[in-house]
Enzyme design. Structure first.
Site, mmCIF file in Angstrom:
data_model
loop_
_atom_site.group_PDB
_atom_site.id
_atom_site.type_symbol
_atom_site.label_atom_id
_atom_site.label_comp_id
_atom_site.label_asym_id
_atom_site.label_seq_id
_atom_site.Cartn_x
_atom_site.Cartn_y
_atom_site.Cartn_z
ATOM 1 N N ARG A 70 11.306 5.276 -0.776
ATOM 2 C CA ARG A 70 11.719 5.117 0.615
ATOM 3 C C ARG A 70 13.177 4.668 0.638
ATOM 4 O O ARG A 70 13.646 4.009 -0.279
ATOM 5 C CB ARG A 70 10.856 4.079 1.326
ATOM 6 C CG ARG A 70 9.443 4.574 1.619
ATOM 7 C CD ARG A 70 8.649 3.577 2.447
ATOM 8 N NE ARG A 70 8.268 2.420 1.668
ATOM 9 C CZ ARG A 70 8.845 1.227 1.725
ATOM 10 N NH1 ARG A 70 9.869 1.005 2.537
ATOM 11 N NH2 ARG A 70 8.415 0.227 0.977
ATOM 12 N N TYR A 198 10.335 12.691 -0.390
ATOM 13 C CA TYR A 198 9.503 11.595 -0.898
ATOM 14 C C TYR A 198 8.472 11.141 0.144
ATOM 15 O O TYR A 198 8.776 11.039 1.337
ATOM 16 C CB TYR A 198 10.385 10.394 -1.311
ATOM 17 C CG TYR A 198 9.518 9.213 -1.663
ATOM 18 C CD1 TYR A 198 8.801 9.197 -2.861
ATOM 19 C CD2 TYR A 198 9.320 8.174 -0.759
ATOM 20 C CE1 TYR A 198 7.939 8.162 -3.151
ATOM 21 C CE2 TYR A 198 8.458 7.126 -1.046
ATOM 22 C CZ TYR A 198 7.769 7.119 -2.238
ATOM 23 O OH TYR A 198 6.898 6.111 -2.523
ATOM 24 N N GLY A 200 6.955 8.397 1.564
ATOM 25 C CA GLY A 200 7.181 7.512 2.712
ATOM 26 C C GLY A 200 8.223 8.039 3.682
ATOM 27 O O GLY A 200 8.250 7.646 4.854
ATOM 28 N N LYS A 207 4.026 5.882 6.897
ATOM 29 C CA LYS A 207 4.814 4.724 7.339
ATOM 30 C C LYS A 207 5.478 4.986 8.696
ATOM 31 O O LYS A 207 5.545 4.094 9.535
ATOM 32 C CB LYS A 207 5.880 4.387 6.300
ATOM 33 C CG LYS A 207 5.341 4.146 4.905
ATOM 34 C CD LYS A 207 4.391 2.976 4.871
ATOM 35 C CE LYS A 207 4.029 2.612 3.433
ATOM 36 N NZ LYS A 207 3.046 1.529 3.387
ATOM 37 N N HIS A 227 0.159 -3.531 8.054
ATOM 38 C CA HIS A 227 0.252 -3.042 6.672
ATOM 39 C C HIS A 227 -0.842 -3.757 5.867
ATOM 40 O O HIS A 227 -0.563 -4.666 5.090
ATOM 41 C CB HIS A 227 1.663 -3.382 6.155
ATOM 42 C CG HIS A 227 2.035 -2.740 4.870
ATOM 43 N ND1 HIS A 227 3.006 -3.255 4.045
ATOM 44 C CD2 HIS A 227 1.595 -1.621 4.243
ATOM 45 C CE1 HIS A 227 3.151 -2.479 2.977
ATOM 46 N NE2 HIS A 227 2.298 -1.483 3.080
ATOM 47 N N SER A 249 4.657 -5.015 -1.315
ATOM 48 C CA SER A 249 4.383 -4.124 -2.443
ATOM 49 C C SER A 249 4.377 -4.908 -3.761
ATOM 50 O O SER A 249 4.954 -5.993 -3.850
ATOM 51 C CB SER A 249 5.401 -2.984 -2.491
ATOM 52 O OG SER A 249 6.664 -3.531 -2.669
ATOM 53 N N CYS A 251 1.847 -6.353 -5.141
ATOM 54 C CA CYS A 251 0.970 -7.532 -5.116
ATOM 55 C C CYS A 251 -0.492 -7.140 -5.316
ATOM 56 O O CYS A 251 -1.387 -7.958 -5.110
ATOM 57 C CB CYS A 251 1.124 -8.282 -3.810
ATOM 58 S SG CYS A 251 2.704 -9.106 -3.651
ATOM 59 N N GLY A 252 -0.763 -5.878 -5.659
ATOM 60 C CA GLY A 252 -2.126 -5.471 -6.004
ATOM 61 C C GLY A 252 -3.013 -5.126 -4.819
ATOM 62 O O GLY A 252 -4.213 -5.381 -4.852
ATOM 63 N N THR A 254 -3.897 -2.066 -3.655
ATOM 64 C CA THR A 254 -4.868 -1.024 -4.006
ATOM 65 C C THR A 254 -5.943 -1.606 -4.933
ATOM 66 O O THR A 254 -7.128 -1.297 -4.793
ATOM 67 C CB THR A 254 -4.146 0.180 -4.649
ATOM 68 O OG1 THR A 254 -3.144 0.622 -3.731
ATOM 69 C CG2 THR A 254 -5.089 1.332 -4.924
ATOM 70 N N ASP A 276 -3.918 0.630 2.537
ATOM 71 C CA ASP A 276 -2.501 0.434 2.920
ATOM 72 C C ASP A 276 -2.274 0.063 4.389
ATOM 73 O O ASP A 276 -1.451 -0.779 4.680
ATOM 74 C CB ASP A 276 -1.733 1.724 2.594
ATOM 75 C CG ASP A 276 -0.222 1.534 2.578
ATOM 76 O OD1 ASP A 276 0.232 0.464 2.131
ATOM 77 O OD2 ASP A 276 0.499 2.445 3.023
ATOM 78 N N SER A 364 6.223 6.402 -9.530
ATOM 79 C CA SER A 364 5.477 7.673 -9.536
ATOM 80 C C SER A 364 4.159 7.459 -8.798
ATOM 81 O O SER A 364 3.632 6.341 -8.752
ATOM 82 C CB SER A 364 5.242 8.147 -10.968
ATOM 83 O OG SER A 364 4.662 7.122 -11.742
ATOM 84 N N ARG A 365 3.637 8.528 -8.222
ATOM 85 C CA ARG A 365 2.518 8.388 -7.288
ATOM 86 C C ARG A 365 1.377 9.354 -7.574
ATOM 87 O O ARG A 365 1.586 10.430 -8.114
ATOM 88 C CB ARG A 365 3.023 8.673 -5.862
ATOM 89 C CG ARG A 365 4.081 7.690 -5.375
ATOM 90 C CD ARG A 365 3.453 6.420 -4.901
ATOM 91 N NE ARG A 365 4.413 5.398 -4.547
ATOM 92 C CZ ARG A 365 4.188 4.439 -3.650
ATOM 93 N NH1 ARG A 365 3.048 4.405 -2.993
ATOM 94 N NH2 ARG A 365 5.083 3.516 -3.405
#
Ligand code: OXD
Ligand code: MN
Length: 585
Positions: A70, A198, A200, A207, A227, A249, A251-252, A254, A276, A364-365
């Site tokens: 982003r 990309y 986002g 988003k 969020h 982001s 912080c775990g 998922t 998310d 990477s996603r």
């Protein structure tokens, strides 16, 4: 005429004219359409096939190396008055923003196909869902939107019924960072994004729509876009409580959404509703309910393994789009944190050399349908969402924030959320451990002035006397040697249990100036190798550190001037005074 909604038809006609697209394709969202686009992208090199034996229907996309994240400095909220966007956003006047970006869109789809993507954020039948249409020239965006949203004919039918939709115009342009903007026009419910492919920046449902535009729309309509992950915790007696949790982001989020109960917790189950974004509404009984507007996960790949997140690890072994990972000699995807395999090519397709680059880009996603997750809750499709028992904020804090505490009231909980801050991780060179304020974990995503967002949160107290408790957690406390004090991952369930027990009034708590803390005995540590002194440290409140924390928060609040809600200043003042009084005593 391709739709009975004349506004939609004329907008598509206008954009086709402006962009001079060669062809127009209205997406129906079918599997056949997805497969056709995949074949087309395999042929033109936008995608490559991964090992179809080990990873059936998995593909790799390598993005332009300048286009991997982003771009907050190029993301604008375009309101008539700059103050409405607030100090938390970059602002541009709507007329100037349209002029600037329309010039880029002029003729940009010559030789390209314009795809029209009708999508629904949230279950198709839910009154809480909202629809949008994204116009794009990127087939990669189309296939990602197919996974991430309810997309195609059914969404178009809902748009024709509702009569309203968020307009999102996107072109990858030339992928030139100098010609890249992500513009939001909240009053027009519209988005214009140019120059990036990309996620986002380009999957406009996520988003741009579900947080920035939705947060603005939610304020006028009386709901909240947040969020937050949504997770169900089922106890061995079969009772399930739903929690919505906001974390910045890294912080775990998922991992928490897909938590695997530890061996010691036989009979406990975790149900994932979202990882998310949540949209929160108060129902006619005053119960706060949540839906996940998304239908898939666009998650960070590195670090995913059987130990950190077994559900994610397994769900991305098939029918997954990978973006910017490395590959092994036999063409399997590879990323840092995998315990097997050896990369031969990095994310740019170059021979892998750890001196030059990690195999997978740190951002990477994977893009994957939520239904592939073993802990997927079918209630993610329920029209009325799920009742929320607790809202949980959190951050990555080496010090200061205890393992868990509960806000004293809804208004104090808004202060707790507004005070969210997190330390940057090793991924951000030179800035390790720097505390960044990230109110409500929404710093990059709030579509208007934070002061007004907090006022909107505060207003819910007048709407219901059944609002959920608000909590704060911190899995990341460290000792002086830098060791984590709390084991984290599946063991976080022990903390969620205390939160649920508080909501059910099954356990007392200790009042402190910063909120209600558990007695050490009330966090179940049975079977955990953890020293009582460590638990004491995890659940202590250091008044000196907290006074400094509140001073930093007051300084941040001062940016909002008169717009800051009096109630929020009052809540902050109360904490400051209680800390001082305890010190004097
Ligand atoms: C995300 C983010 O990709 O928060 O979810 O950046
Ligand atoms: Mn996110």
């Amino acid at each position: 005429m391709t739709t009975s909604n004349s506004e939609l038809q004329s907008w598509v006609d206008d954009i086709a004219k402006l962009t001079q697209a060669d062809e127009i394709h209205w997406c129906d969202g079918s599997d056949a359409e997805y497969r056709r686009l995949v074949q087309q992208m395999l042929a033109d090199g936008t995608l490559s096939e991964l090992n179809q034996e080990t990873h059936p229907n998995c593909y790799l996309h390598r993005s332009d190396p300048s286009d991997v994240a982003r771009v907050e400095h190029l993301t604008f909220i375009c309101t008539e008055n700059e103050e409405d966007a607030g100090p938390n956003n970059h602002w541009m006047a709507p007329a100037a923003a349209h002029a600037k970006i329309d010039q880029l869109f002029d003729g940009c789809m010559k030789g390209r196909t314009l795809y029209v993507i009708p999508y629904c954020m949230g279950p198709l039948e839910s009154p809480y869902s909202r629809c949008g249409v994204e116009i794009t020239d990127s087939p990669y965006v189309v296939i990602n939107m197919k996974i991430m949203t309810r997309m195609g004919t059914a969404a178009l039918q809902r748009i024709e019924k509702d009569g309203t939709f968020v307009r999102g115009l996107h072109s990858i342009g030339e992928l030139d960072p100098e010609r890249r903007f992500i513009m939001h026009f909240p009053a027009e419910l519209s988005i214009k994004s140019y120059g990036s492919g990309y996620g986002g920046n380009a999957l406009l449902g996520k988003k741009c729509h579900a947080l920035r535009i939705a947060s603005y729309q939610a304020r006028t309509e009386g709901w909240l876009a947040v969020h937050m992950l949504i997770v169900g915790v089922e106890n061995p007696a079969g009772e399930t409580h739903y929690l919505a949790c906001a974390f910045p982001s890294a912080c775990g989020k998922t991992n928490l959404a897909m938590l695997i109960p530890p061996e010691s917790h036989k009979g406990w189950k975790i149900w994932t509703l979202g990882d998310d974004i949540a949209w929160l509404q108060v129902d006619e009984d005053g119960q706060l309910r949540a839906i996940n507007p998304e239908a898939g996960y666009f998650g960070v790949v590195p670090g995913t393994n059987e130990k950190t997140n077994r559900n994610a690890y397994e769900m991305i072994r098939h029918d997954t789009i990978y973006t910017n990972v490395g590959v092994t000699a036999d063409n399997q995807p590879w990323w840092e944190g995998l315990t097997e395999g050896t990369p031969v090519l990095d994310w740019q397709g170059r021979p892998y050399d750890p001196e030059v680059s990690p195999a997978a880009h740190p951002n990477s996603r994977f893009t994957v349908s939520a239904s592939q997750n073993a802990s997927y809750s079918t209630l993610a499709d329920a029209a009325d969402g799920v009742p929320i028992a607790a809202l949980v904020f959190g951050g990555r804090r080496r010090e200061v924030a205890p393992l868990v505490y509960q806000a004293k009231s809804w208004a104090h909980g808004v202060l707790v959320g507004a005070g969210v801050a997190s330390e940057t991780t090793a991924a951000a060179a030179g800035e390790v451990g720097v505390v960044r304020r990230d109110p409500m974990a929404m710093q990059p995503f709030c579509g208007y002035n934070f002061a007004d967002y907090w006022a909107h949160w505060l207003s819910f107290e007048q709407r219901s006397d059944k609002l959920p408790g608000i909590f704060h957690v911190n899995w990341f406390r460290q000792n002086k040697d830098g060791d984590f004090l709390w084991p984290g991952f599946g063991e976080n369930l022990r903390v969620l249990r205390w939160i649920i027990d508080r909501c059910e009034k099954r356990v007392d708590a200790l009042a402190t100036p910063i909120g209600m803390l558990p007695a050490i005995a009330d966090i179940d540590t049975e079977g955990l190798d953890i020293d009582p002194a460590v638990m004491e440290e995890l659940l202590s409140v250091d008044h000196t550190q907290w006074s400094a924390e509140m001073t930093a928060l007051a300084e941040d609040f001062s940016r909002y001037g008169d717009r800051l809600p009096t109630e929020l200043s009052h809540q902050l003042q109360t904490v400051i005074e209680e800390l001082a009084a305890k010190d004097a005593a």
